[in-house]
Write an enzyme that holds these catalytic residues in place. Structure first.
Site, short mmCIF file in Angstrom:
data_model
loop_
_atom_site.label_atom_id
_atom_site.label_comp_id
_atom_site.label_asym_id
_atom_site.label_seq_id
_atom_site.Cartn_x
_atom_site.Cartn_y
_atom_site.Cartn_z
N CYS A 139 0.83 -1.20 0.00
CA CYS A 139 0.00 0.00 0.00
C CYS A 139 0.87 1.26 0.00
O CYS A 139 1.50 1.57 -0.99
CB CYS A 139 -0.97 -0.04 1.18
SG CYS A 139 -2.33 1.13 1.00
N HIS B 35 -3.70 -5.01 0.72
CA HIS B 35 -3.15 -5.56 1.97
C HIS B 35 -3.26 -7.09 1.95
O HIS B 35 -4.35 -7.64 2.14
CB HIS B 35 -3.89 -5.01 3.18
CG HIS B 35 -3.58 -3.57 3.46
ND1 HIS B 35 -2.53 -3.17 4.23
CD2 HIS B 35 -4.18 -2.43 3.03
CE1 HIS B 35 -2.48 -1.85 4.29
NE2 HIS B 35 -3.47 -1.37 3.56
N GLU C 22 -2.14 -9.08 4.17
CA GLU C 22 -2.13 -9.61 5.53
C GLU C 22 -3.51 -9.75 6.14
O GLU C 22 -3.68 -10.45 7.14
CB GLU C 22 -1.25 -8.73 6.43
CG GLU C 22 -1.78 -7.32 6.71
CD GLU C 22 -1.40 -6.29 5.66
OE1 GLU C 22 -1.46 -5.10 5.97
OE2 GLU C 22 -1.05 -6.68 4.52
N SER D 246 0.57 -15.37 37.43
CA SER D 246 -0.78 -14.82 37.49
C SER D 246 -1.84 -15.88 37.29
O SER D 246 -3.02 -15.64 37.54
CB SER D 246 -0.95 -13.76 36.39
OG SER D 246 -0.92 -14.38 35.11
N GLY D 247 -1.43 -17.06 36.82
CA GLY D 247 -2.40 -18.08 36.45
C GLY D 247 -2.72 -18.03 34.97
O GLY D 247 -3.39 -18.91 34.44
N GLY D 248 -2.24 -17.00 34.28
CA GLY D 248 -2.48 -16.85 32.85
C GLY D 248 -1.43 -17.55 32.02
O GLY D 248 -0.42 -18.05 32.52
N ASP E 66 0.73 -16.41 29.66
CA ASP E 66 2.05 -15.80 29.44
C ASP E 66 3.03 -16.12 30.57
O ASP E 66 4.14 -16.61 30.33
CB ASP E 66 1.92 -14.28 29.28
CG ASP E 66 1.14 -13.88 28.04
OD1 ASP E 66 0.95 -14.74 27.16
OD2 ASP E 66 0.70 -12.72 27.96
N SER E 67 2.63 -15.82 31.79
CA SER E 67 3.54 -16.06 32.92
C SER E 67 3.78 -17.56 33.11
O SER E 67 4.87 -17.97 33.52
CB SER E 67 3.01 -15.43 34.21
OG SER E 67 1.81 -16.04 34.64
N SER E 68 2.78 -18.38 32.80
CA SER E 68 2.93 -19.83 32.97
C SER E 68 3.93 -20.41 31.97
O SER E 68 4.77 -21.24 32.33
CB SER E 68 1.57 -20.52 32.81
OG SER E 68 0.64 -20.03 33.75
#
Length: 509
Positions: A79, A167, A169, A221-223, A225-227
């Site tokens: 573009c 585009h 994508e 955190s239990g989420g 990412d941190s896990s």
């Protein structure tokens, strides 16, 4: 070293999506501002120029120096990127008579162009531009057109340089991934070796070399990412990693015990801290959402810091930072004006004077989940919906009390369990209940009630930036409403939020 595609960002809303599509091809790529990109070394196999909200005629439009790229490395302008290549090479770009936005058809495609290998005429693409390329230099040739735009795509003779006016994508360009594959794999000759397994192996090796015998502390955190960050570190340094999981009293029902059990079954060295009363006491009387966030964030830092100081000789603080966070901090538009006060463990690096290690800083959210799957993260954590850092503190609207949190936990628990029973949970990006600071009249048996209202929220999304409300079946909503009202004493009315983002946000506070 992996092959690399550089994506130069001119401020397009779709830039991250280009990177995610390239990553889908198992090819590593990085996003950098157009005016601050790294050296073009042998690992860089090609460069993509993003779109932009600017016109090439705007005085403040990006004007990058491409002298070390064009003609030397494969180059694809998307573009604005295509218009920039044309205009700086002697072509002509003018404002469109009719701004082309939305679906369009490539009515003519030159199949001899490597960029359009295997792409048939009349394929659908997505346009979003106010300018049009009307003349191209003599060494350029048109390789695709629409009925309205002659120069839908071009390539440059004796160079691996291409420009496309659409585009590739976005989802609406039906063969977009194939076009990107043609560029990334065929033109740039990238090896498709950026996989979850390769990431896990290389990251564990890097962490071992970087951390040695040093001790690391991580706030869980239990989420997801941190896990995932915790599992990578655990595989690298074992017991030298200490994870701290704080119960702030604002988690989902029974979540503290359930998640703690999951972590321990994985062999992680986890300290669980029950700090509910500290958080409840400090939230007393606070109704402003940002003040609630700050109170919750401040207390988390204090609790985490106190527990971390009980561990001797810690040198590193691990964080679950992911690639969108990194991109945001180096954005062509500058860092975000407002950073939520609960992001990651905000404030801890400065307070604790520790070095930072971020095992996930190269990954998008969907890649984090794939890496988690590779690491055999339990499904109850891997597939868990995103959950706000302040937890139910921002889903209890108004003042947060232990009693109101208990009401919301019970209602939310019924809701989430019903989503799972009806096989809806994994079709939804994020769902949760919100306790409103409103009481309404109801009738139960012969009694008149005056109790709280709970609102249910369920949205679909790919990254949380935009979201659509999910059309829950009537049968499901009838069951959930009935169960909440009959089983949660203190709630006598259930409503469903049918707002999309934008203009609304996913959370209410």
């Amino acid at each position: 070293m992996h092959n690399k595609i550089l994506i130069l960002d001119f401020g397009s809303q779709y830039t991250q999506l280009i990177a995610r599509r390239v990553r889908e091809l198992n090819v590593y790529c990085e996003i950098h501002p157009f005016n601050n990109y790294p050296a073009i070394d042998e690992t860089v196999k090609g460069v993509i120029l993003s779109g932009s909200p600017f016109s090439v005629h705007d005085p403040e439009a990006p004007k990058p120096d491409l002298s070390k790229i064009k003609g030397k490395k494969p180059l694809l302008g998307v573009c604005f990127g295509a218009q920039l290549l044309a205009s700086t090479s002697g072509g002509k770009v003018i404002p469109s008579n009719n701004r082309e936005y939305g679906r369009a058809i490539l009515s003519t495609i030159n199949s001899s162009s490597v960029l359009f290998k295997g792409i048939a005429n009349n394929t659908q693409v997505w346009m979003s531009h106010g300018d049009t390329i009307t003349n191209i230099p003599s060494n350029f040739r048109v390789v695709a057109s629409t009925n309205d735009v002659e120069v839908g795509a071009f390539e440059v003779a004796n160079e691996k340089t291409f420009g496309i006016q659409f585009h590739p994508e976005v989802y609406h360009t039906t063969e977009g991934l194939s076009i990107l594959r043609n560029f990334v794999v065929d033109v740039c000759e990238c090896k498709q070796d950026w996989t979850p397994a390769s990431f896990v192996n290389e990251t564990i090796k890097t962490l071992k070399n970087k951390l040695g015998n040093d001790k690391v502390v991580l706030g869980l955190s239990g989420g997801v990412d941190s896990s995932v960050a915790a599992l990578l570190l655990h595989n690298a340094i074992g017991k030298n990693l200490t994870c701290i999981f704080v119960d702030n009293g604002l988690l989902r029902k029974d979540e503290f015990a359930q998640v703690l059990d999951s972590y321990k079954s994985l062999g992680l060295n986890v300290i669980g801290v029950d700090a509910k009363q500290k958080f409840y006491n400090d939230l007393k009387g606070i109704t402003d959402p940002e003040l609630k966030r700050k109170s919750i964030g401040k207390n988390f830092i204090e609790v985490f810091d106190e527990e971390a100081h009980k561990i001797r000789n810690v040198k590193w603080l691990a964080q679950g930072t992911i690639y969108p966070d990194v991109i945001e901090s180096i954005s062509v538009n500058g860092p975000s004006a407002t950073i939520k006060s609960h992001h990651n463990v905000g404030g801890l690096p400065e307070k604790m004077n520790l070095s930072i290690v971020e095992p996930l800083r190269l990954l998008f959210k969907d890649e984090v989940r794939r890496v988690g799957n590779e690491l055999k993260l339990p499904l109850n954590i891997l597939n868990r919906h995103p959950f706000p850092g302040p937890g139910l503190g921002i889903r209890v609207l108004g003042e947060v009390t232990e009693e109101r949190v208990k009401l919301l936990q019970d209602a939310d628990n019924i809701y989430i369990n019903c989503l799972k029973q009806f096989d809806l949970y994994n079709k939804i990006w994020q769902a949760g209940a919100i306790l409103l600071p409103v009481q309404t009249v109801g009738v139960m048996g012969d009694e008149r009630t005056y109790e709280f209202v709970v609102a249910l929220r369920a949205v679909t999304s790919t990254d949380g930036m935009t979201a659509d409300w999910y059309p829950l079946p009537y049968e499901f909503m009838a069951k959930v409403s009935n169960e909440i009202i009959n089983k949660v004493k203190g709630i006598n009315r259930v409503v469903y939020d049918i707002s999309s983002k934008p203009p609304a946000t996913i959370e209410w506070e």
